[in-house]
Design an enzyme around this catalytic site. Structure first.
Site, PDB file in Angstrom:
ATOM      1  N   HIS A   1      -0.594   1.590  -7.838  1.00 39.28           N
ATOM      2  CA  HIS A   1      -0.071   2.797  -7.196  1.00 39.28           C
ATOM      3  C   HIS A   1       1.373   3.021  -7.618  1.00 39.28           C
ATOM      4  O   HIS A   1       2.112   2.056  -7.874  1.00 39.28           O
ATOM      5  CB  HIS A   1      -0.108   2.668  -5.662  1.00 39.28           C
ATOM      6  CG  HIS A   1      -1.466   2.826  -5.055  1.00 39.28           C
ATOM      7  ND1 HIS A   1      -1.814   3.880  -4.243  1.00 39.28           N
ATOM      8  CD2 HIS A   1      -2.581   2.052  -5.144  1.00 39.28           C
ATOM      9  CE1 HIS A   1      -3.061   3.755  -3.844  1.00 39.28           C
ATOM     10  NE2 HIS A   1      -3.552   2.643  -4.385  1.00 39.28           N
TER      11      HIS A   1
ATOM     12  N   GLU B   1      -1.746  -2.626   2.182  1.00 34.18           N
ATOM     13  CA  GLU B   1      -2.571  -3.618   1.473  1.00 34.18           C
ATOM     14  C   GLU B   1      -1.852  -4.944   1.274  1.00 34.18           C
ATOM     15  O   GLU B   1      -2.016  -5.600   0.246  1.00 34.18           O
ATOM     16  CB  GLU B   1      -3.075  -3.050   0.127  1.00 34.18           C
ATOM     17  CG  GLU B   1      -4.080  -1.927   0.300  1.00 34.18           C
ATOM     18  CD  GLU B   1      -4.913  -1.659  -0.954  1.00 34.18           C
ATOM     19  OE1 GLU B   1      -4.872  -2.483  -1.888  1.00 34.18           O
ATOM     20  OE2 GLU B   1      -5.594  -0.629  -0.998  1.00 34.18           O
TER      21      GLU B   1
END
Length: 724
Positions: free
Chosen positions: A708, A426
């Protein structure tokens, strides 16, 4: 096997791409800012609720109409630029390979770069390699806010800083002679030592390193930790309160007093001290600081408690001597000034500058693990000969070994020391890439970035607004790389060129002049829930593409006869967007991927090991004080109630809404959704070669920067030979 060091094959195409993007960028930026102003993070909502007339609210009310007006004005220029830019993407290279070119001094020393590892002869006993994977959520500002994150460019720079600070710290190894005490592991993933300072990898490295992206950070923090009590204790009985000065020569207080009359550990001119400074006399006969036995202790002349003139019996629990404990530190040697030679699309945004306003717990949290240089004698091989044992007792190791587990596992506040390979997902935003890459290059000489394609690859494919978001950094030279795009994306995921990045790295050379290589795969699968069939198709493609890449990269050039490469490891890193415990992910859990590759956290389909931790954080709690720093997030993750509060869990059909906390669903079992994976395969290795996991960590160092947890793994490659 040609690596692409420029996005286009000709300078003319590169110029046209820059010209077209300069016309498109104003419209893109204004649209991004306009959408971002309409989506507030939970932190901004909290600030607005406390002060409805705040400056932030006024800025939004004023900037939104202005953005809209300028956006409409820039549309004609953007349309013209798009007409030029879109066709160019069909001939654009699928990735950009950049490297750190060593200067003359480093070339003479045989060094690959600042954090590089020299490619020398492969040792008979093998070698260990450290891998890490992290989803950093560096989306365009407007899209990142849907994950409750903002300020993408600042986060990109800070992510790079924290990773290199964690990876470049000294690796601490603690060896314990006692056969009964095995609570501290042989190799340290998290920082266990707190009573010394070693500057070769942090302070000295930053001071001496200058690249084209600006000088490295030079901030330092004073060491204020007491070697006896934990941080935060106000009434320490060992040393005076802050501001007081201790006596000269005492290792537990600073200089400034000519006599030792005020020292609470010893009395000037006396051979024995009847009062213990830790507890009142007579209350604790088993005080680990001293004992009142009649015989002196041989071999403790360097211990400030068990000195030659002090009567005390042997105490294996004395926190001030090193009986039975040896601490060794290994860290990259400080390098002279190097020049970062990024052969590729340099943008003004590549100037990383020295961002002195970095978030907390980056270098600040590292400071507690280092003390003054003069306090410890450092030998030429970076081994501490006499270190007070308080350096390891101050903060106990957090490693665990569950049941019959053959490797250590823990929750660490730092990326592992001497990290060799880093896979990121990402990294979608181009501006974030140009800020993150220079930070990583201060530790990793070799980086593959800007991976993926934009626009239309052919007339039948969907238009790609975002690239793959993949990035791979290595301390070892990259020999070959390939990118493949998943063709079956759906919904909003189809707007990004998600795929797989394959790389072949050179990690050594055998006695027979054979190259020893490793294969790395970085991937990010389809994210939409319920599309299990899409992810399974992508896993099929991943296995097929990986086999094709290994076969093609192992073929010698035409007309050349070379020795066959020796494969040391084959590792898959990335965000697979399914976990091993959800009932909705049963199809992916039973995929053949897990028969060819091993998951260190997995017991079988639908069942993780008890210590395995979810890696997906609940976005709504990212700004809570309890998880605002790496250390605080680490503590929360070590607590079962904390995990239930801040991790995302598989939804339960029988879940009672009244039992949720802050609207979060509380699971019936498990430790959260573990969607970030590190897999390895021992197929294709040489005969008698073996792979073993040494350590596995869940890393919290990116707290507040992404939704995350990162994962890290140290993999040992043994050849079955013995050291000559």
């Amino acid at each position: 096997m040609v690596l692409h060091t420029t996005p286009y094959s000709s300078a003319c195409l590169h110029f046209l791409d820059g010209l077209s993007w300069s016309l498109v960028f104003p419209c893109y930026w204004l649209l991004d800012r306009l959408l971002a102003s309409c989506v507030a993070t939970s932190l901004e909502k909290r600030q607005r609720s406390q002060d409805p007339c705040s400056f932030l609210t006024l800025c939004v009310l004023i900037s939104a109409p202005l953005y809209l007006l300028l956006l409409l004005t820039s549309l004609p220029f953007a349309l013209l630029g798009f007409i030029i830019w879109a066709p160019l993407q069909t001939v654009r290279q699928p990735y950009l390979y950049t490297y750190l070119r060593p200067d003359k001094h480093q070339a003479e020393q045989g060094q690959a770069g600042l954090g590089g590892v020299g490619i020398g002869e492969w040792r008979p006993q093998g070698r260990s390699f450290c891998f890490s994977s992290a989803n950093v959520c560096l989306l365009p500002e407007s899209l990142a806010r849907f994950n409750n994150l903002s300020d993408t460019h600042r986060r990109a720079r800070e992510v790079g800083k924290r990773i290199r600070n964690g990876a470049s710290r000294p690796q601490i190894k603690i060896y314990i002679d006692s056969p009964t005490n095995t609570s501290i592991s042989a190799a340290s993933f998290s920082s266990l030592a707190t009573g010394f300072r070693h500057t070769s990898s942090l302070e000295q490295r930053s001071d001496q390193t200058h690249t084209i992206n600006g000088p490295a950070d030079t901030e330092t923090e004073p060491f204020t930790e007491c070697p006896i009590h934990p941080s935060g204790a106000a009434d320490c009985p060992v040393h005076p309160a802050a501001g007081d000065q201790g006596s000269t020569g005492c290792p537990l207080h600073t200089d400034g007093v000519d006599t030792m009359a005020d020292c609470q550990l010893h009395t000037a001119g006396a051979n024995n001290n009847s009062e213990c400074p830790i507890h009142p006399s007579g209350e604790s006969p088993d005080c680990p600081m001293h004992s009142t036995g009649p015989q002196s202790v041989p071999g403790h002349h360097d211990c400030p408690i068990h000195g030659e003139g002090i009567q005390a019996k042997f105490s294996t629990d004395c926190p001030l001597h090193t009986s039975g404990v040896q601490i060794s530190i290994s860290a990259p040697e400080p390098d002279p000034q190097v020049e970062e030679a990024e052969t590729g699309n340099h943008q003004p945004g590549d100037q990383a500058g020295g961002d002195t306003s970095s978030m907390t717990a980056s270098r600040e949290s590292l400071a507690r693990y280092h003390g003054v240089d003069s306090g410890v004698g450092m030998t030429s091989n970076n081994t501490l000969s006499h270190v007070p044992r308080t350096s390891v007792l101050k903060r106990p190791g957090r490693k665990r070994r569950h049941g019959d587990e053959t490797f250590d596992h823990d929750i660490s506040a730092f990326f592992p020391a001497n990290l060799d390979f880093l896979a990121l997902q990402e990294v979608f935003d181009h501006g974030s890439t140009t800020r993150l890459r220079p930070q990583l290059h201060r530790y990793f000489p070799y980086v593959l970035s800007d991976v993926g394609r934009y626009g239309w690859k052919d007339c039948c494919s969907r238009f790609k607004f975002l690239n793959s978001g993949l990035m791979l950094a290595s301390r070892y030279p990259i020999l070959d790389a390939r990118y493949e795009c998943y063709p079956n994306g759906r919904g909003e995921d189809a707007l990004a060129a998600k795929g797989a990045l394959f790389a072949k790295v050179h990690v050594g050379t055998s006695h027979q002049e054979q190259r020893v290589v490793g294969y790395l795969t970085c991937t990010h699968l389809h994210a939409i829930e319920g599309d299990a069939s899409v992810r399974c198709e992508q896993l099929d493609l991943l296995l097929r593409w990986g086999a094709e890449f290994r076969q093609s990269s192992s073929q010698p050039p035409d007309g050349e006869k070379v020795l066959e490469d020796l494969v040391a490891f084959d590792v898959i890193l990335g965000d697979l967007n399914f976990d091993n415990c959800s009932s909705e992910d049963k199809l992916e859990q039973q995929h053949t991927l897990f028969t060819q590759y091993k998951d260190p956290c997995r017991l079988g389909p639908g069942e993780d090991k008890p210590w395995a931790l979810g890696t997906l954080l609940d976005p709504s709690g990212l700004y809570d004080d309890e998880v605002s720093s790496p250390e605080s997030l680490q503590k929360v993750m070590e607590n079962e109630d904390g995990r239930k509060e801040y991790l995302v869990f598989p939804p339960s059909k029988s879940q009672c809404p009244a039992s949720s906390q802050k609207g979060r669903k509380i699971p019936l079992k498990g430790n959260g959704r573990r969607i970030d994976y590190m897999l390895y395969s021992d197929e294709g290795l040489q005969q008698d070669w073996k792979l073993e996991i040494e350590e596995f960590s869940f890393v919290t160092q990116l707290a507040g920067l992404t939704d995350h947890l990162s994962v890290a793994m140290r993999l040992a490659v043994s050849t079955g030979e013995e050291e000559p």
